[in-house]
Design an enzyme around this catalytic site. Structure first.
Site, PDB file in Angstrom:
ATOM      1  N   ASN A   1       1.736 -30.777 -47.264  1.00 48.36           N
ATOM      2  CA  ASN A   1       2.297 -29.988 -48.354  1.00 48.36           C
ATOM      3  C   ASN A   1       3.807 -29.937 -48.135  1.00 48.36           C
ATOM      4  O   ASN A   1       4.276 -29.196 -47.283  1.00 48.36           O
ATOM      5  CB  ASN A   1       1.682 -28.580 -48.337  1.00 48.36           C
ATOM      6  CG  ASN A   1       2.349 -27.636 -49.324  1.00 48.36           C
ATOM      7  OD1 ASN A   1       3.121 -28.069 -50.179  1.00 48.36           O
ATOM      8  ND2 ASN A   1       2.059 -26.350 -49.209  1.00 48.36           N
ATOM      9  N   TRP A   2       4.506 -30.742 -48.903  1.00 45.30           N
ATOM     10  CA  TRP A   2       5.967 -30.835 -48.708  1.00 45.30           C
ATOM     11  C   TRP A   2       6.692 -29.590 -49.182  1.00 45.30           C
ATOM     12  O   TRP A   2       7.875 -29.433 -48.922  1.00 45.30           O
ATOM     13  CB  TRP A   2       6.518 -32.061 -49.439  1.00 45.30           C
ATOM     14  CG  TRP A   2       6.122 -33.383 -48.861  1.00 45.30           C
ATOM     15  CD1 TRP A   2       5.307 -33.601 -47.776  1.00 45.30           C
ATOM     16  CD2 TRP A   2       6.533 -34.685 -49.321  1.00 45.30           C
ATOM     17  NE1 TRP A   2       5.177 -34.943 -47.543  1.00 45.30           N
ATOM     18  CE2 TRP A   2       5.930 -35.638 -48.473  1.00 45.30           C
ATOM     19  CE3 TRP A   2       7.339 -35.123 -50.364  1.00 45.30           C
ATOM     20  CZ2 TRP A   2       6.111 -37.008 -48.647  1.00 45.30           C
ATOM     21  CZ3 TRP A   2       7.523 -36.483 -50.539  1.00 45.30           C
ATOM     22  CH2 TRP A   2       6.917 -37.417 -49.688  1.00 45.30           C
ATOM     23  N   LYS A   3       6.002 -28.752 -49.947  1.00 53.01           N
ATOM     24  CA  LYS A   3       6.638 -27.573 -50.558  1.00 53.01           C
ATOM     25  C   LYS A   3       7.890 -28.024 -51.325  1.00 53.01           C
ATOM     26  O   LYS A   3       7.931 -29.146 -51.837  1.00 53.01           O
ATOM     27  CB  LYS A   3       6.947 -26.523 -49.498  1.00 53.01           C
ATOM     28  CG  LYS A   3       5.702 -26.185 -48.667  1.00 53.01           C
ATOM     29  CD  LYS A   3       5.803 -24.914 -47.899  1.00 53.01           C
ATOM     30  CE  LYS A   3       4.508 -24.706 -47.125  1.00 53.01           C
ATOM     31  NZ  LYS A   3       4.437 -23.417 -46.486  1.00 53.01           N
TER      32      LYS A   3
ATOM     33  N   HIS B   1      -2.079 -21.704 -53.681  1.00 52.49           N
ATOM     34  CA  HIS B   1      -1.397 -21.574 -52.387  1.00 52.49           C
ATOM     35  C   HIS B   1      -0.859 -20.146 -52.271  1.00 52.49           C
ATOM     36  O   HIS B   1      -0.442 -19.549 -53.262  1.00 52.49           O
ATOM     37  CB  HIS B   1      -0.260 -22.593 -52.297  1.00 52.49           C
ATOM     38  CG  HIS B   1       0.360 -22.634 -50.938  1.00 52.49           C
ATOM     39  ND1 HIS B   1       1.284 -21.708 -50.522  1.00 52.49           N
ATOM     40  CD2 HIS B   1       0.157 -23.465 -49.888  1.00 52.49           C
ATOM     41  CE1 HIS B   1       1.631 -21.974 -49.260  1.00 52.49           C
ATOM     42  NE2 HIS B   1       0.953 -23.035 -48.863  1.00 52.49           N
TER      43      HIS B   1
ATOM     44  N   GLU C   1       1.834 -18.962 -51.385  1.00 52.78           N
ATOM     45  CA  GLU C   1       3.185 -18.752 -51.916  1.00 52.78           C
ATOM     46  C   GLU C   1       3.144 -18.601 -53.435  1.00 52.78           C
ATOM     47  O   GLU C   1       3.938 -17.861 -54.012  1.00 52.78           O
ATOM     48  CB  GLU C   1       4.094 -19.918 -51.469  1.00 52.78           C
ATOM     49  CG  GLU C   1       4.430 -19.790 -49.982  1.00 52.78           C
ATOM     50  CD  GLU C   1       4.680 -21.099 -49.257  1.00 52.78           C
ATOM     51  OE1 GLU C   1       4.919 -22.128 -49.903  1.00 52.78           O
ATOM     52  OE2 GLU C   1       4.622 -21.085 -47.999  1.00 52.78           O
TER      53      GLU C   1
ATOM     54  N   GLU D   1      -5.963 -20.660 -45.277  1.00 52.00           N
ATOM     55  CA  GLU D   1      -4.619 -20.539 -44.724  1.00 52.00           C
ATOM     56  C   GLU D   1      -4.269 -19.061 -44.557  1.00 52.00           C
ATOM     57  O   GLU D   1      -3.845 -18.406 -45.515  1.00 52.00           O
ATOM     58  CB  GLU D   1      -3.593 -21.181 -45.671  1.00 52.00           C
ATOM     59  CG  GLU D   1      -3.801 -22.655 -45.897  1.00 52.00           C
ATOM     60  CD  GLU D   1      -2.500 -23.320 -46.360  1.00 52.00           C
ATOM     61  OE1 GLU D   1      -2.050 -24.235 -45.686  1.00 52.00           O
ATOM     62  OE2 GLU D   1      -1.940 -22.892 -47.377  1.00 52.00           O
TER      63      GLU D   1
ATOM     64  N   GLY E   1       4.095 -21.069 -41.811  1.00 52.65           N
ATOM     65  CA  GLY E   1       5.529 -21.205 -41.572  1.00 52.65           C
ATOM     66  C   GLY E   1       6.064 -20.248 -40.518  1.00 52.65           C
ATOM     67  O   GLY E   1       7.272 -20.088 -40.363  1.00 52.65           O
TER      68      GLY E   1
ATOM     69  N   SER F   1       0.854 -23.412 -39.719  1.00 52.16           N
ATOM     70  CA  SER F   1       1.516 -23.865 -38.489  1.00 52.16           C
ATOM     71  C   SER F   1       0.693 -24.883 -37.697  1.00 52.16           C
ATOM     72  O   SER F   1       0.686 -24.853 -36.469  1.00 52.16           O
ATOM     73  CB  SER F   1       1.890 -22.670 -37.608  1.00 52.16           C
ATOM     74  OG  SER F   1       2.785 -21.808 -38.291  1.00 52.16           O
TER      75      SER F   1
ATOM     76  N   GLY G   1       2.143 -27.928 -43.621  1.00 54.85           N
ATOM     77  CA  GLY G   1       3.432 -27.728 -44.286  1.00 54.85           C
ATOM     78  C   GLY G   1       4.552 -28.385 -43.506  1.00 54.85           C
ATOM     79  O   GLY G   1       4.750 -29.601 -43.572  1.00 54.85           O
ATOM     80  N   GLY G   2       5.269 -27.586 -42.735  1.00 50.61           N
ATOM     81  CA  GLY G   2       6.459 -28.049 -42.024  1.00 50.61           C
ATOM     82  C   GLY G   2       6.276 -29.368 -41.283  1.00 50.61           C
ATOM     83  O   GLY G   2       7.132 -30.265 -41.380  1.00 50.61           O
TER      84      GLY G   2
END
Ligand code: PGA
Length: 249
Positions: A14-16, A100, A102, A171, A177, A213, A234-235
């Site tokens: 997930n590149w966000k 998601h 967010e 999640e 994150g 994470s 993600g990251g």
């Protein structure tokens, strides 16, 4: 039937809201070049809308699939700024993240809206990756199962035939994150809870990913759990070597 045997592992990046054409090109080149280390694992990346064409072109024929990070519940019409499911399908999109945390926290997406988006995505031929997860306060209050059940209810109400075409992602919001990860056992406990609901619906084969994470250093211990079928990353998905090591774990 041991469904763990037929649930092929899936790792989705997930590149966000990250990337440029130049940085994406480097990331995609790195992924394609390193693919040989990955066996028996489906891989996908979910990119921001403007870069989907770039991602589609770069990943064509590589075996890495791709998706979007959100989608409208509407088919078409006067919905400025929204992207319809059919538009994603129009240029070959396979996956779409739905709900998601967010989106839920920053854009007011309700459990009902998440289910509507998942349904619209399915109708157009996309595979929704429906995300659920509790906040830190909810976790500390012992409400994790209750929250997950509430978030899942309208999605499961779409019926077995629909849910069979989805992927779910657990999640925990407190792990996204933050560098904090659920322990494999903590994650497994929630995944088993979700699996029980899927089994009750008659679709135990649906893949349930863990996210929050995930890194190369913790992927192996998470993937060792019987109800964890992969990861939503993600990251660490922005670094090709790291993402490949997770998929290879
Ligand atoms: P993270 O994000 O891996 O950076 O924690 C996961 C996600 O939000 O999907």
């Amino acid at each position: 039937m041991n469904t763990a045997l037929i649930r092929k592992r899936l790792v989705i990046g997930n590149w966000k809201m990250h990337g440029t054409q130049v940085s994406n090109a480097m990331l995609l080149t790195g992924l394609c070049a390193g693919m040989a280390v990955v066996h028996d694992c489906d891989m996908a990346v979910c990119a921001p809308f403007p870069y989907l064409g770039q991602v589609a072109a770069a990943l064509h024929g590589t075996g890495i699939s791709w998706g979007a990070q959100d989608v409208s519940k509407h088919e078409q019409g006067a919905y400025t700024g929204e992207v319809a499911p059919a538009m994603l399908v129009d240029f070959g999109c396979k996956w779409v993240l739905v709900g998601h945390s967010e989106r839920r926290a920053l854009h007011g997406e309700t459990d009902g809206l998440v289910a509507e988006k998942a349904s619209a995505a399915l109708k157009a031929g996309l595979a929704p990756v429906v995300c659920v997860g509790e906040t830190q306060a909810q976790q500390q209050a012992g409400q994790t199962h209750e929250v997950i059940a509430r978030q899942l209810a309208p999605v499961l109400a779409l019926g077995a035939e629909s849910v069979a075409k989805m992927v779910l992602a657990y999640e925990p919001v407190w792990a996204i994150g933050t560098g904090l990860t659920a322990t494999p056992q903590q994650a497994q406990d929630v995944h088993a809870f979700i699996r029980a609901q899927l089994t009750e619906l008659g679709v135990p084969q649906v893949r349930v990913l863990y996210g929050g994470s995930v890194k190369a250093s913790n992927a192996l211990s998470l993937f060792a759990m019987s109800d964890i079928d992969g990861a939503l990353v993600g990251g660490a998905s922005l670094v090709p070597e790291e993402f490949l090591r997770i998929a290879a774990a």
